[in-house]
Design an enzyme around this catalytic site. Structure first.
Site, PDB file in Angstrom:
ATOM      1  CB  ALA A 190     -48.202  13.726 -14.903  1.00 44.90           C
ATOM      2  CE  LYS A 191     -48.523  13.670 -21.157  1.00 43.68           C
ATOM      3  NZ  LYS A 191     -47.936  15.127 -21.277  1.00 43.68           N
ATOM      4  N   PRO A 192     -54.150  14.091 -18.064  1.00 48.53           N
ATOM      5  CG  PRO A 192     -55.288  16.096 -19.273  1.00 48.53           C
ATOM      6  CD  PRO A 192     -54.044  15.141 -19.127  1.00 48.53           C
TER       7      PRO A 192
END
Length: 375
Positions: A190-192
């Site tokens: 879910a991180k950039p």
């Protein structure tokens, strides 16, 4: 509708991701294959640092640094009160004591005034040795590094930047991964910049620290290889397949995803600025909006909005509902009379909306309408 739409991202990048994975399947070097070194080189170039050391996850990245700096029993590690436990958990596992600091009322990041107050309180008490500061770029928004770096220099503290949420963010033209003595990031999906599993990395310009981290990453190996162990280490290699996936995603982040996040945030800001507190980004800084968080007028309003969003089946989250100092696990950690007023206020009023580079304008309009009609 997805809070973070990884399926849409995959469909956009499918050809390259599939090809990169197939290449790994064909050459069969699943551990420390050539893609890992290629990824490390590209990440180092993108962030402007000499060394990037990829590892199994963002928590391990922090633990590798705490081990490299010999942080342990009797040491104080300073950290913002609003973050995920992983920012200090590895230090605690090594015997160090976390010292939480309040956040600023505008960026929700580590408050320099509270940081210095907590450092002085620890020094006055005399039971712990101030050793390091973990500055977190909360929600992808850079902290006030001019002030934090000055404090770390004043008290001779190691500055570790926890850029788990801020890969791609900029502070006065510098990548957040190039600030301080070293930095870490997470490649949680879910991180950039996320992979399809767990992953993380350490960033530094310190040649000696880089070599230490490379050793710790593979069971404390020495110059003669992994069977010549010279220190206690971890088993924390990044899988080659994850590196192959990240190579494709890094290209997309650089090419258009970071800009797409700005456009979504701008539309949200325009819609909500008269009814909520919208994210504040300091001058000459760039947030990557890992999450888009609003502050409602009060907790009652926030809860009403969330209830309405749930009724409309619109994804939402609260990052985070409980400040670190109030977690049961830290019940016996001294607060040094810090009141954490900003942190407590933030937790009472915050909520986050769907945010990702593939959020269509029609979806944004649906979200905006649902939020506003809840008031």
């Amino acid at each position: 509708m997805q809070f973070i739409d990884l399926k849409a991202q995959y469909h956009a990048l499918k050809g390259e991701i599939d090809a990169n994975i197939q290449k790994v399947l064909d050459h069969g070097q699943f551990i420390m294959g050539s893609e890992v070194a290629q990824l490390e080189a590209e990440l180092a170039e993108f962030t402007g640092v000499r060394h990037c050391i990829a590892c199994a996850n963002g928590t391990d990245a922090l633990q590798m640094l705490f081990m490299a700096y010999n942080i342990g029993q009797g040491d104080a590690v300073f950290c913002p009160d609003i973050t995920f436990i992983a920012s200090v958990e590895p230090a605690c596992m090594l015997g160090a004591t976390p010292v939480f600091c309040d956040i600023t009322a505008d960026t929700y990041n580590l408050c320099p005034v509270s940081l210095e107050r907590q450092i002085q309180a620890v020094l006055t008490e005399g039971k712990l040795k101030p050793k390091a500061v973990v500055a977190v770029d909360f929600l992808g928004n850079p902290a006030d590094y001019d002030a934090i770096e000055a404090i770390c220099k004043k008290y001779n503290l190691t500055l570790i930047v926890d850029a788990a949420q801020s890969f791609g963010a900029l502070y006065h033209g510098r990548s957040t991964c190039a600030i301080g003595d070293c930095a870490t990031t997470s490649f949680f999906p879910a991180k950039p910049l996320g992979c399809y599993g767990d992953g993380g990395a350490v960033f530094t310009n310190d040649d000696k620290l880089a070599e230490l981290c490379k050793s710790i990453r593979v069971h404390g190996k020495g110059d003669k290889g992994k069977y010549s162990n010279v220190r206690i280490g971890l088993n924390s290699r990044l899988d080659t397949i994850q590196a192959a996936i990240l190579l494709s995603k890094l290209k997309a982040l650089k090419t258009y995803e970071r800009d797409a996040r700005q456009k979504v945030a701008q539309r949200y800001n325009a819609a909500f600025e008269s009814s909520f507190t919208t994210p504040y980004i300091a001058p000459d800084c760039l947030s990557v909006y890992a999450q888009y968080a609003l502050l409602a007028q009060d907790s009652t309003t926030r809860d009403a909005v969330l209830a309405h969003l749930n009724e409309k089946k619109i994804p939402n989250m609260v990052y985070y509902p409980i400040p670190q100092h109030a977690l049961p696990v830290f019940a016996n950690v001294p607060s040094h009379q810090e009141t954490f007023l900003n942190a407590m206020d933030y937790c009472d009023r915050t909520f986050s909306l769907p945010m990702h580079p593939y959020l269509e304008e029609a979806e944004q309009d649906t979200i905006i309408q649902a939020v506003l009609e809840a008031l």
